[in-house]
Design an enzyme around this catalytic site. Structure first.
Site, PDB file in Angstrom:
ATOM      1  CG  ASP A 299      -7.164   2.591   1.631  1.00  0.00           C
ATOM      2  OD1 ASP A 299      -7.986   2.186   0.779  1.00  0.00           O
ATOM      3  OD2 ASP A 299      -7.311   3.658   2.249  1.00  0.00           O
TER       4      ASP A 299
ATOM      5  CE  LYS B 265      -1.645   2.407   3.348  1.00  0.00           C
ATOM      6  NZ  LYS B 265      -2.268   2.924   4.566  1.00  0.00           N
TER       7      LYS B 265
END
Ligand code: SF4
Length: 235
Positions: free
Chosen positions: A148, A129
């Site tokens: 996310d 991420k």
């Protein structure tokens, strides 16, 4: 490669219009205000995990007021970094990761943030991420999707993917969506997730995506307790 998901085009177009005027996610704000500086984007993203946006913004600002570069930040003690970034969640872990990351940037990368996924993943506390967001925001990559919890949740609610983890979602989205949307997916879905398609009680009654959203897994919404299409209301 998985087949393209339905309605990606109208959903992304609708979101592009709908998020105009909504508050940007914290790391986007920091990236804009710091002229997409890769080091600042990297550190702000590290601090942002499982932390409210306002807290991330304030903590990043305090830290950058004291240290602007890997060299100056590496000189801070872990305790000092802890005090500066408190109350971000896991601030003790994150302070250690920030310090260790700064050291590695100096020792292995000449004090610069590396530009490849493989190199970014060698930095302490950096997962896909964070690496994807740095590549998209700081290095303007058009070949990455940053997933996310918001992107993971909303992609599943929209029926674009059927996945259990953000990493699975990232892999599935490369096949399910056209490449031209990849750099925008995080900004659009995170902004929507913070304002409308919230984790619990999403505001489906006010959502501009209802025409294309099967609301997969949504049992209750903010305005009514009506079941999503084809689903039972939990009692
Ligand atoms: S209709 Fe509801 S579940 Fe679908 S994107 Fe909008 S808020 Fe989320």
């Amino acid at each position: 490669m998985s087949p393209r998901a339905k309605h990606v085009e109208p959903v992304m177009r609708a979101l592009a219009r709908a998020i105009d005027g909504l508050e940007l996610p914290a790391v986007e704000k920091i990236s804009e205000s710091r002229k997409e500086d890769p080091f600042h984007v990297l550190i702000a993203t590290l601090l942002s995990a499982r932390t409210q946006d306002a807290t991330t913004l304030a903590a990043s600002t305090r830290l950058f007021e004291v240290a602007q570069s890997p060299r100056t930040m590496a000189k801070l003690t872990v305790k000092r970094i802890e005090r500066l970034i408190y109350p971000v969640s896991f601030y003790r872990h994150k302070a250690r990761h920030v310090k260790a990351t700064c050291r590695l940037l100096i020792e292995r990368f000449g004090g610069r943030v590396p530009e490849t996924m493989g190199e970014l993943l060698t930095l302490p506390g950096v997962g896909r991420k964070t690496a994807n967001l740095v590549l998209i925001l700081a290095f303007k990559s058009e070949r990455n999707i940053c997933v996310d919890t918001h992107v993971h949740r909303i992609s599943n609610r929209l029926g674009w993917v059927r996945t259990r983890t953000p990493d699975e979602t990232e892999r599935a989205l490369y096949g399910a969506t056209a490449a031209r949307w990849w750099p925008s997916i995080n900004l659009y879905l995170v902004t929507w997730g913070q304002n409308v398609c919230r984790p619990v009680y999403p505001r489906c009654g006010e959502c501009v995506l209802t025409a294309w959203c099967p609301r997969v897994g949504v049992a209750r919404t903010a305005r009514t307790t009506a079941a999503a299409p084809g689903e039972k209301v939990a009692v």
